[in-house]
Design an enzyme around this catalytic site. Sequence first.
Site, PDB file in Angstrom:
ATOM      1  N   CYS A  12      25.020  -3.951 -50.779  1.00  0.00           N
ATOM      2  CA  CYS A  12      25.620  -3.436 -51.927  1.00  0.00           C
ATOM      3  C   CYS A  12      26.825  -2.915 -51.412  1.00  0.00           C
ATOM      4  O   CYS A  12      27.334  -3.262 -50.382  1.00  0.00           O
ATOM      5  CB  CYS A  12      24.648  -1.794 -51.746  1.00  0.00           C
ATOM      6  SG  CYS A  12      24.716  -1.132 -50.176  1.00  0.00           S
ATOM      7  N   HIS A 120      14.436   9.681 -41.536  1.00  0.00           N
ATOM      8  CA  HIS A 120      15.360   8.648 -41.831  1.00  0.00           C
ATOM      9  C   HIS A 120      16.917   9.003 -41.258  1.00  0.00           C
ATOM     10  O   HIS A 120      17.157  10.284 -41.788  1.00  0.00           O
ATOM     11  CB  HIS A 120      15.489   8.288 -43.374  1.00  0.00           C
ATOM     12  CG  HIS A 120      16.397   7.005 -43.502  1.00  0.00           C
ATOM     13  ND1 HIS A 120      17.761   6.930 -43.876  1.00  0.00           N
ATOM     14  CD2 HIS A 120      15.615   5.790 -43.913  1.00  0.00           C
ATOM     15  CE1 HIS A 120      18.080   5.696 -43.858  1.00  0.00           C
ATOM     16  NE2 HIS A 120      17.003   4.935 -44.181  1.00  0.00           N
ATOM     17  N   GLU A 122      19.827   8.774 -42.779  1.00  0.00           N
ATOM     18  CA  GLU A 122      20.504   9.192 -43.986  1.00  0.00           C
ATOM     19  C   GLU A 122      20.089  10.901 -44.272  1.00  0.00           C
ATOM     20  O   GLU A 122      20.896  11.651 -44.331  1.00  0.00           O
ATOM     21  CB  GLU A 122      20.174   8.485 -45.074  1.00  0.00           C
ATOM     22  CG  GLU A 122      21.090   9.245 -46.396  1.00  0.00           C
ATOM     23  CD  GLU A 122      20.582   8.558 -47.520  1.00  0.00           C
ATOM     24  OE1 GLU A 122      20.380   9.237 -48.462  1.00  0.00           O
ATOM     25  OE2 GLU A 122      20.363   7.199 -47.717  1.00  0.00           O
ATOM     26  N   SER A 214      14.135  -1.140 -43.171  1.00  0.00           N
ATOM     27  CA  SER A 214      15.205  -0.440 -44.330  1.00  0.00           C
ATOM     28  C   SER A 214      14.473   0.116 -45.439  1.00  0.00           C
ATOM     29  O   SER A 214      13.293  -0.536 -45.966  1.00  0.00           O
ATOM     30  CB  SER A 214      15.692  -1.732 -44.712  1.00  0.00           C
ATOM     31  OG  SER A 214      16.476  -1.679 -46.011  1.00  0.00           O
ATOM     32  N   ASN A 216      15.370   1.033 -48.417  1.00  0.00           N
ATOM     33  CA  ASN A 216      15.474   0.312 -49.923  1.00  0.00           C
ATOM     34  C   ASN A 216      14.930  -0.830 -49.791  1.00  0.00           C
ATOM     35  O   ASN A 216      14.173  -1.328 -51.034  1.00  0.00           O
ATOM     36  CB  ASN A 216      16.957   0.144 -50.033  1.00  0.00           C
ATOM     37  CG  ASN A 216      17.512  -0.867 -49.510  1.00  0.00           C
ATOM     38  OD1 ASN A 216      17.762  -2.248 -49.761  1.00  0.00           O
ATOM     39  ND2 ASN A 216      18.485  -0.693 -48.344  1.00  0.00           N
ATOM     40  N   SER A 258      20.828  -4.408 -47.206  1.00  0.00           N
ATOM     41  CA  SER A 258      21.427  -4.665 -45.951  1.00  0.00           C
ATOM     42  C   SER A 258      21.228  -6.088 -45.574  1.00  0.00           C
ATOM     43  O   SER A 258      21.651  -6.431 -44.483  1.00  0.00           O
ATOM     44  CB  SER A 258      20.920  -3.831 -44.858  1.00  0.00           C
ATOM     45  OG  SER A 258      21.116  -2.623 -45.092  1.00  0.00           O
TER      46      SER A 258
END
Length: 277
Positions: A12, A120, A122, A214, A216, A258
């Site tokens: 991304c 996470h 984030e 990950s 996503n 990623s």
Amino acid sequence: MIIELAKNYGFCFGVKRAIKKAEQIKDAATIGPLIHNNEEISRLQKNFNVKTLENIQALSNEKKAIIRTHGITKQDLEELRKKDIEIFDATCPFVTKPQQICEQMSKEGYEVVIFGDENHPEVKGVKSYVSTKAYVVLDKKELQNIKLPNKIAVVSQTTKKPEHFMEIVNFLILKTKEVRVFNTICDATFKNQDAIKELSLKSDVMVVVGGKNSANTKQLFLIAKTNCEDSYLIETEEELKKEWFLDKKHCGISAGASTPDWIIQKVIAKIENFRIN
């Protein structure tokens, strides 16, 4: 057997930006993994001497520090700024956005609901910008026994499914007087999830390539698995097994945000070498 890539997949904007920054800076340390892909992290360390530290406390004689794509907590950023070290911020702009929203909404007296995984990095970073009260939830059921205030702001982890986010929003609208909703789900997440849904509906085997840590990538795998029972999550081509593809007609491939192209191409090449008719 037909091998088809999803219409949208892989790196991304935020990851491309971070990788380019790390390659240009060189000889630096990242606070936590720059991205959630072990193979790419190894490449950066080998070719550009970009090493990964567990936390800020692990810094010793490093001269340059890179903040990971997922961001760090407000407290860690303040601590980092006190050190004699050059700081390069590779936080994805889509992650910076909910941080800023949480900070501003707190100043205006809103408590904040964050839809995401509290473990996470984030989400830890986003939560740290809330100066009122934050509720981190993965399901609306987690909100049922909470006495909610009159003013609530809602944000989401950038990689979550929009329909699940809306379940949280719809619940809150019925339970409190004022709800400020901010769509903080990344555009790339929308596109990648829509693309894998479309591809998995017409495939009889699916391969999702990406880091198993990950968020996503795991979301993509869950979507694929829902539509195509024979779906597999791998990090490298070494995990592929020929028997997965026997008697299959259509193999769909997608990859997490990623996952670099060089890994995806190795996966495709190995599947082609299985020579499944």
